[in-house]
Structures are given as C-alpha cells and as structure tokens.
Design a protein around this motif. Structure first.
Motif, PDB file in Angstrom:
ATOM      1  N   VAL A 199      21.751  -8.298 -10.512  1.00  0.00           N
ATOM      2  CA  VAL A 199      20.462  -7.607 -10.550  1.00  0.00           C
ATOM      3  C   VAL A 199      20.687  -6.160 -10.963  1.00  0.00           C
ATOM      4  O   VAL A 199      21.821  -5.669 -11.003  1.00  0.00           O
ATOM      5  CB  VAL A 199      19.757  -7.680  -9.181  1.00  0.00           C
ATOM      6  CG1 VAL A 199      19.389  -9.110  -8.850  1.00  0.00           C
ATOM      7  CG2 VAL A 199      20.638  -7.089  -8.085  1.00  0.00           C
ATOM      8  N   SER A 200      19.592  -5.473 -11.289  1.00  0.00           N
ATOM      9  CA  SER A 200      19.682  -4.103 -11.808  1.00  0.00           C
ATOM     10  C   SER A 200      18.552  -3.265 -11.232  1.00  0.00           C
ATOM     11  O   SER A 200      17.468  -3.772 -10.922  1.00  0.00           O
ATOM     12  CB  SER A 200      19.611  -4.117 -13.336  1.00  0.00           C
ATOM     13  OG  SER A 200      19.558  -2.800 -13.845  1.00  0.00           O
ATOM     14  N   ARG A 201      18.852  -1.982 -11.127  1.00  0.00           N
ATOM     15  CA  ARG A 201      17.842  -1.002 -10.727  1.00  0.00           C
ATOM     16  C   ARG A 201      17.579   0.036 -11.812  1.00  0.00           C
ATOM     17  O   ARG A 201      16.607   0.770 -11.733  1.00  0.00           O
ATOM     18  CB  ARG A 201      18.293  -0.269  -9.457  1.00  0.00           C
ATOM     19  CG  ARG A 201      18.070  -1.038  -8.190  1.00  0.00           C
ATOM     20  CD  ARG A 201      16.632  -1.028  -7.740  1.00  0.00           C
ATOM     21  NE  ARG A 201      16.145   0.306  -7.411  1.00  0.00           N
ATOM     22  CZ  ARG A 201      14.888   0.575  -7.066  1.00  0.00           C
ATOM     23  NH1 ARG A 201      13.988  -0.398  -7.026  1.00  0.00           N
ATOM     24  NH2 ARG A 201      14.520   1.804  -6.771  1.00  0.00           N
ATOM     25  N   ASN A 202      18.442   0.109 -12.826  1.00  0.00           N
ATOM     26  CA  ASN A 202      18.270   1.124 -13.868  1.00  0.00           C
ATOM     27  C   ASN A 202      17.855   0.530 -15.208  1.00  0.00           C
ATOM     28  O   ASN A 202      17.824   1.245 -16.211  1.00  0.00           O
ATOM     29  CB  ASN A 202      19.548   1.948 -14.035  1.00  0.00           C
ATOM     30  CG  ASN A 202      20.737   1.080 -14.463  1.00  0.00           C
ATOM     31  OD1 ASN A 202      20.591  -0.098 -14.749  1.00  0.00           O
ATOM     32  ND2 ASN A 202      21.916   1.675 -14.496  1.00  0.00           N
ATOM     33  N   HIS A 203      17.544  -0.753 -15.261  1.00  0.00           N
ATOM     34  CA  HIS A 203      17.127  -1.364 -16.521  1.00  0.00           C
ATOM     35  C   HIS A 203      15.712  -0.911 -16.865  1.00  0.00           C
ATOM     36  O   HIS A 203      14.849  -0.749 -15.985  1.00  0.00           O
ATOM     37  CB  HIS A 203      17.189  -2.888 -16.405  1.00  0.00           C
ATOM     38  CG  HIS A 203      17.252  -3.585 -17.724  1.00  0.00           C
ATOM     39  ND1 HIS A 203      16.133  -3.854 -18.482  1.00  0.00           N
ATOM     40  CD2 HIS A 203      18.305  -4.077 -18.422  1.00  0.00           C
ATOM     41  CE1 HIS A 203      16.498  -4.476 -19.590  1.00  0.00           C
ATOM     42  NE2 HIS A 203      17.804  -4.628 -19.577  1.00  0.00           N
ATOM     43  N   ARG A 204      15.460  -0.726 -18.156  1.00  0.00           N
ATOM     44  CA  ARG A 204      14.136  -0.245 -18.555  1.00  0.00           C
ATOM     45  C   ARG A 204      13.057  -1.297 -18.317  1.00  0.00           C
ATOM     46  O   ARG A 204      11.878  -0.964 -18.117  1.00  0.00           O
ATOM     47  CB  ARG A 204      14.141   0.166 -20.024  1.00  0.00           C
ATOM     48  CG  ARG A 204      14.458  -0.962 -20.996  1.00  0.00           C
ATOM     49  CD  ARG A 204      14.422  -0.470 -22.420  1.00  0.00           C
ATOM     50  NE  ARG A 204      14.706  -1.543 -23.359  1.00  0.00           N
ATOM     51  CZ  ARG A 204      14.736  -1.400 -24.685  1.00  0.00           C
ATOM     52  NH1 ARG A 204      14.498  -0.217 -25.201  1.00  0.00           N
ATOM     53  NH2 ARG A 204      15.004  -2.416 -25.465  1.00  0.00           N
ATOM     54  N   ASN A 205      13.424  -2.588 -18.331  1.00  0.00           N
ATOM     55  CA  ASN A 205      12.423  -3.623 -18.087  1.00  0.00           C
ATOM     56  C   ASN A 205      11.981  -3.654 -16.629  1.00  0.00           C
ATOM     57  O   ASN A 205      10.973  -4.294 -16.317  1.00  0.00           O
ATOM     58  CB  ASN A 205      12.970  -4.994 -18.489  1.00  0.00           C
ATOM     59  CG  ASN A 205      12.968  -5.183 -19.994  1.00  0.00           C
ATOM     60  OD1 ASN A 205      12.263  -4.481 -20.714  1.00  0.00           O
ATOM     61  ND2 ASN A 205      13.760  -6.104 -20.480  1.00  0.00           N
ATOM     62  N   LEU A 206      12.716  -3.006 -15.747  1.00  0.00           N
ATOM     63  CA  LEU A 206      12.235  -2.860 -14.376  1.00  0.00           C
ATOM     64  C   LEU A 206      10.932  -2.078 -14.355  1.00  0.00           C
ATOM     65  O   LEU A 206       9.974  -2.438 -13.645  1.00  0.00           O
ATOM     66  CB  LEU A 206      13.303  -2.157 -13.523  1.00  0.00           C
ATOM     67  CG  LEU A 206      12.906  -1.799 -12.095  1.00  0.00           C
ATOM     68  CD1 LEU A 206      12.687  -3.049 -11.272  1.00  0.00           C
ATOM     69  CD2 LEU A 206      13.967  -0.920 -11.449  1.00  0.00           C
ATOM     70  N   LEU A 207      10.868  -1.014 -15.163  1.00  0.00           N
ATOM     71  CA  LEU A 207       9.630  -0.243 -15.270  1.00  0.00           C
ATOM     72  C   LEU A 207       8.530  -1.071 -15.922  1.00  0.00           C
ATOM     73  O   LEU A 207       7.353  -0.972 -15.538  1.00  0.00           O
ATOM     74  CB  LEU A 207       9.900   1.035 -16.069  1.00  0.00           C
ATOM     75  CG  LEU A 207       8.719   1.967 -16.327  1.00  0.00           C
ATOM     76  CD1 LEU A 207       8.072   2.390 -15.023  1.00  0.00           C
ATOM     77  CD2 LEU A 207       9.167   3.182 -17.133  1.00  0.00           C
ATOM     78  N   ARG A 208       8.889  -1.911 -16.893  1.00  0.00           N
ATOM     79  CA  ARG A 208       7.889  -2.767 -17.546  1.00  0.00           C
ATOM     80  C   ARG A 208       7.258  -3.735 -16.531  1.00  0.00           C
ATOM     81  O   ARG A 208       6.036  -3.917 -16.503  1.00  0.00           O
ATOM     82  CB  ARG A 208       8.542  -3.537 -18.689  1.00  0.00           C
ATOM     83  CG  ARG A 208       7.590  -4.437 -19.463  1.00  0.00           C
ATOM     84  CD  ARG A 208       8.361  -5.276 -20.469  1.00  0.00           C
ATOM     85  NE  ARG A 208       8.989  -4.445 -21.475  1.00  0.00           N
ATOM     86  CZ  ARG A 208       8.409  -4.081 -22.618  1.00  0.00           C
ATOM     87  NH1 ARG A 208       7.180  -4.503 -22.891  1.00  0.00           N
ATOM     88  NH2 ARG A 208       9.052  -3.330 -23.488  1.00  0.00           N
ATOM     89  N   ARG A 209       8.095  -4.362 -15.720  1.00  0.00           N
ATOM     90  CA  ARG A 209       7.567  -5.318 -14.735  1.00  0.00           C
ATOM     91  C   ARG A 209       6.722  -4.606 -13.665  1.00  0.00           C
ATOM     92  O   ARG A 209       5.710  -5.146 -13.205  1.00  0.00           O
ATOM     93  CB  ARG A 209       8.723  -6.060 -14.074  1.00  0.00           C
ATOM     94  CG  ARG A 209       9.514  -6.913 -15.042  1.00  0.00           C
ATOM     95  CD  ARG A 209       8.703  -8.094 -15.544  1.00  0.00           C
ATOM     96  NE  ARG A 209       9.426  -8.849 -16.556  1.00  0.00           N
ATOM     97  CZ  ARG A 209       9.199  -8.781 -17.852  1.00  0.00           C
ATOM     98  NH1 ARG A 209       8.229  -7.984 -18.296  1.00  0.00           N
ATOM     99  NH2 ARG A 209       9.896  -9.498 -18.707  1.00  0.00           N
TER     100      ARG A 209
END
Length: 660
Positions: A199-209
């Motif tokens: 899992v990730s916390r710094n991926h840009r798609n986290l902001l997208r979701r």
C-alpha cells in the motif's frame, strides 16, 4: 452428530469467508487421504468420498475387481456383493466402485488427515483473499497500524495484513500502533504464504480517490480530473474539467466554504492542495498551473532535442512566487502540464530582447519605435540602480518582450514545425520493411556500425530517415564524417535485401497484362494440341508446430510449521468436524495425465518454386532473430544490440605444429 457437524462447518465458512463447496471438497479429500493412509492401498486405485450435508455421515467408495474368491479384500470384491451394490451387469474381471466405509481410522491416519485439512482450509483462504484484494488494486482501504519498524509499517486489513514500505510513506508522518489509517492499494502479489499486499500513502492516485469520495460531481462523471501533480506531505495541484454545462469544476471540488477540500487536507495531514481549471489552450493552462503567481507571457516551442518547452515571463515581484520554495511551484506546474517550464523575470527578458533588436524575426513596428526602446533602456538602468519601477514601466517592458522575444520564439517554433512535417514526409517515403531490417543487414564497418548504435539508430529504416532529412543530420552524429557518409551511401546503394512489393495499381495492370498473355497462349495451344495437361502447383505439408510444455512446479508445504496462529484458531473447529467424520482429513489425489491431442498437419498450396524465390527463402532463413536481454538500470527487457568487432585485428596464421 448432526448439530456438531453443522455448527463446526458453518463456523469455519463464516469466520474464514470460504464457500461451502470448497470446504466440502476439503472434507471429502480428507476422508480419501485418511482411508489411503489407514488401508495402505495403491495410489493407482481410485477412491472417492461423499458426505451427507444434513447429517454429516461420510461414505467412502473404492475401485475393486470382481472375482469369484477374495484374496485381498482391499482390491477385490465378490460378484454377489457387487450386484448388491447396484452393479447388476457386473462380470468377472470388471472394475466397480464399492462402498468401503470403515468404522474408524487409526491414530496416525486421523492426525495426518487433520493436518492436511488445516492446510487445505488455509490454501482456500489464501486464494479467496488474493481474489478479493487483486480486484481492489488502485482503491482506498481503511486499516489499523499493527507494528512499526525502521523499514516499513504493517497495516491490518481485517483478515490479512498489508505492508507500507518506507519509500511509499509521507515524510513527516508518524504513526503508532493501533492508529487508524487510510491507504492506497498499490500492488497485490501471489506468494506461497498468501497474498502480499503493498500500500502507499504518497501516491498521487490517493488524492484522486479522496476527491472521488468527497466530491459527488467527480464520482458521477460531471467533473473530470485531467491531471494531478503531487509532492506528498507538502503541496499538490489538481487540474479539473467540467463535462456538464453549468457546473463549476473548481467550486465543486472546493465545496461550500471549502468544507470538501478541507476534509481531504485533514486526511493528508495539512497538505496544501491547489485546484485549477483545465484549459485546452496550453498557454492559458500553463499560466493557471503557476498560480498563485501572475503571468505576463507564455511562449511555446517544441523541438526534437529539448522536447516541449514553455518560456514563461512574469513580473519581477512575481518571480519568487512563480518559482516557489526550492522550485516547488515550478516543478508541480511542469508535472501538471507536461511541459518543461523556463521562468524569466520581465526585466531579464527585456534585457535579452534589447540584445536581439537586430534579429530578422523581431517585430519591425516594435523595433522601429525609438521612443519605446529608449524608455526600456531607462527602465533597465533604474533596475540596475535599485530604484522602483512603475506600472507604466512594466507596460513598456511587456510590449518590447512580446514584440521581440515572443516573435523570435514563434519563428523557432515554426521552423520546428516545418522540420516535423519534413520528417513525417520522409518517413512516408521509406518502405515499411526497412524499419524491420536490422542495421547488421547492411554489413557496415564495425566502427560505423557501433557509432550508429550509440546514436540509437538500430534499423535500416532509421538510417534512411537520417539521410533523407539531410547529410548534416548524419554528420552531426559524434564520430562520423564525410568518409563514413560515403561508406553508408555506398552500402545502401548496393544493398539487395529488399522484397519487391507491388502497389495495388501496378498489380492490377500486371494482372490484366498476364490475363491477356494467358488468353493468347491458350488459343495457340488449342490450335497446336487437342488437349493440354495443366501444371499442378506443388503442395507442401508443413510439419506440426512445436509447442513448449510448461513444467508445473509443485510446491510442498508442511502444515505444522506454517501459521501457528491459524492453527490455534482452526484446531477446535477441525476437531469438531473430525469427530463427526470419524476424525478424517484430506490429501490431494494424484492428477491423471492428460493425453495430448495430435493436431492435424497444415497443408498449404504453394506455387512452383523459382530460383529467385529459393534465393529469397535462403536469405530469410539465414536472418537471425533479435535477442532480448534485461537492462539492469531500467529494469526492462530490451533488444540486444549486436556490436561488431574491429576489422583491423590481424587474423591468426596457421602453423604446422609438427615443424616445432
């Protein structure tokens, strides 16, 4: 017995989230395994099991031979008993399935079956978990921090765990055990010990979701997220576009008094988020991407060497704001737009424009305005002296920069556009087969061949493309000169490896001529002979294609050594099931080998071979395929480029060893 079996069975299915059919199959296999272990029968003898789903009563059937007298009751059965089992048409020597249920199993058989049942339940659970999470890649999940180490965090996701590597963590965020956390599922890998989830916390798609969850217009498709640029923990930029008329994309994302965007900011630990409206006009889009800075001019140029570059002119007091702290605003703007951004102050651009007043591309009306040029000189002198600059001074600088610097960049962009069109036309003139021919086909000298490979020219078509643009393009390659150019042109002129491809118009004309010639020849033959024997085309039978058999590696796992926690939870339930099933357990049956079906041979009708075709076939057979290698730096599989050795090395002379 019924209640114990049903309770234990349902508890396993509900706690582990397994389908009832899979648990039933595991129980049946357990019974078969225990029976084989207890009776010590051959692995070739077929054994099946059946369980009543209501009562839990097991029944075991074994394959036995019908005989008149029994020598081994494990493999033989009397004819009368076989008929009582329902095989009324059985005869001596037949193999029938007979009820062989035993009253109980031995201790070793029951223990082995119990361990195998544990293993089968865990395997089914792992497969179920993998199927659940493999379809959730790219989604948000809620978890709990279980453990913290120097390299990664372990996140509990209910029935399984996920790993948050250090590279996917946000700098500045600190977590403790039992903290609630929302993460982005980056990758799910299948392993022998179950699915491994990253899992990730710094991926840009986290902001997208997060935006999709908080903004209904994005989730419903009324607003589209065009691009996202993020530096996790510090700042992000989001470009949005309204797909429905009358919808404000920026206002929908921000929400009433910023409630929507503030909830996302709190989730990301006060990370700053800039929401801008996407614009199809790239100049306007780049100007918005550098907000909150105010932009005076944006000039675009696209070249083959430097790529897409945008020269942005901003007032002097907006320069630091446009660049941002440590260049952060400019970096995010470049990531958001996909353009390389070069930011200049208005006075710096005006100074360069003053040096290019005699450039032929400069606007004559601006250059000829002596009053404007003189006022710009005075403004630049005031800037050097540290005196304040008025708004009228900025206006004069803006006019000069737009008429000189802007026109020069526009002229360069027009030249690049013409060059792009010329390359496109040159590519159309090159045969498609030339792009598939390896550069080695030209048999160039080793030094020239290697220098072309270094310049990423690996095919004959790429080389022809360079020469069609112009000789200067070839001479600009490092290490190549006039002599190398003559050598390459000579080898291209003498190259005879082309395959003639007729255009449709030429083919139609030739077909018409051949039809007329054939008609005339038939008339002559009809007059000379009464009957003519037709020429039969050769028919070649191509051999059956060879199919490489993929070896399946069987991974054997010991059920006792793996996952002690699962054993502790499952053992009471398995004990209840095993007691209701006379303590039975499963081992996988050996898989029967499938017979390979022979494929019919392929018959292709070919025309009679000619010397030209035979020569072409020989040339094709001699051509070697490209070898694929792993590039360790990029981690990708690339085509291995063959380099030629130096031709200046002297050949070894042959000596007779008997003379020494």
């Amino acid at each position: 017995m019924k209640s114990e079996f049903i309770l234990a069975f349902n508890e396993i299915c509900e706690q582990r989230g397994l389908p009832k059919d899979e648990v039933f199959e595991a129980l049946k296999t357990a019974l078969v395994s225990a029976y084989r272990r207890d009776t010590n029968i051959s692995a070739q003898q077929q054994v099946t099991a059946d369980i009543d789903p209501r009562t839990g009563e097991p029944t075991i059937y074994t394959e036995k031979e019908v005989v008149d007298s029994i020598i081994d009751n494990r493999t033989e059965v009397l004819l009368e008993q076989a008929k009582r089992e329902g095989h009324t048409e059985a005869q001596y020597g037949d193999l029938v399935m007979v009820d062989s249920t035993t009253a109980g199993f031995g201790r070793i058989a029951a223990q082995t079956a119990k361990q195998v049942l544990l293993q089968r339940v865990r395997e089914a659970e792992r497969e179920q978990l993998y199927e659940d999470f493999s379809g959730r890649e790219g989604e948000l999940v809620n978890g709990t921090v279980q453990s913290v180490s120097g390299q990664h965090l372990t996140i509990g996701l209910g029935r399984t765990e996920a790993i948050l590597p250090k590279s996917q963590q946000v700098q500045g965020e600190r977590y403790r055990a039992h903290d609630k956390i929302r993460v982005y599922v980056l990758e799910v890998r299948r392993t022998n010990r179950g699915p491994q989830i990253f899992v990730s916390r710094n991926h840009r798609n986290l902001l997208r979701r997060l935006l999709e969850l908080e903004v209904p217009e994005i989730y419903n498709g009324q607003v589209e997220i065009k691009s996202i640029a993020r530096e996790a923990g510090q700042r992000s930029k989001v470009a949005v576009l309204a797909l429905q008329p009358g919808v404000d994309p920026v206002g929908a994302c921000v929400g009433m008094r910023g409630v929507r965007i503030q909830s996302i900011v709190r989730e990301l630990n006060d990370e700053k988020i800039d929401v801008i409206e996407w614009d199809p006009n790239q100049q306007a889009f780049i100007a918005k991407a550098l907000s909150p800075a105010r932009v005076s001019h944006v000039f675009l140029e696209e070249s083959f060497t430097d790529g897409k570059t945008a020269v942005v002119i901003v007032p002097d007091d907006q320069l630091s704001l446009a660049i941002g702290r440590e260049g952060q605003n400019a970096r995010l703007g470049a990531k958001l737009t996909g353009w390389r951004i070069d930011i200049k102050s208005l006075t710096e651009a005006a100074g360069e424009s003053m040096n290019n007043l005699d450039h032929p591309a400069a606007d004559a009306s601006v250059v000829g305005n002596e009053k404007l040029v003189e006022s710009v000189r005075q403004v630049l002198a005031k800037k050097e002296a540290g005196r304040p600059i008025t708004s009228e001074d900025y206006y004069n600088l803006d006019r000069l920069v737009g008429g000189v610097e802007g026109k020069i960049i526009a002229a360069r962009a027009a030249v690049f556009e013409e060059e792009r069109k010329a390359r496109a036309e040159a590519r159309k003139a090159i045969p498609e087969q030339a792009w598939e021919l390896d550069l080695e086909e030209l048999d160039l000298p080793g030094r020239v061949h290697n220098l072309l490979l270094d310049a990423e020219i690996e095919t004959v078509g790429a080389l022809m493309m360079v020469l069609s643009i112009g000789e200067e393009e070839f001479l600009n390659i490092k290490g190549l000169g006039e002599k190398a150019l003559e050598t390459v042109q000579e080898h291209l002129a003498n190259f005879d490896g082309w395959i003639e491809v007729e255009t449709p118009e030429e083919a139609d004309v030739e077909e018409a001529e051949e039809a007329v010639a054939e008609a005339e020849a038939e008339e002559v033959e009809a007059e000379e002979a009464a009957a003519a024997e037709p020429v039969e085309a050769e028919v070649e039978e191509e051999p059956e294609a060879e199919v490489e058999a993929e070896a399946e590696e069987a991974v054997e796992e010991t059920a006792v050594a793996e996952e002690a926690e699962d054993d502790g939870e499952l053992e009471p339930l398995i004990d209840d099931l095993s007691q209701s099933l006379i303590e039975a357990a499963p081992v996988e049956q050996p898989k029967q080998q499938k017979k390979e079906k022979k494929k019919p041979a392929v018959v292709i009708a070919r025309p009679a071979s000619t010397p030209a075709l035979e020569q072409e076939d020989d040339r094709r057979r001699s051509r070697k395929g490209k070898q694929l290698v792993l590039d360790e730096e990029s981690g990708e599989v690339v085509v291995k480029r063959k380099r030629k050795g130096s031709r200046r090395r002297p050949e070894w002379e042959e000596f007779d060893l008997d003379e020494f």
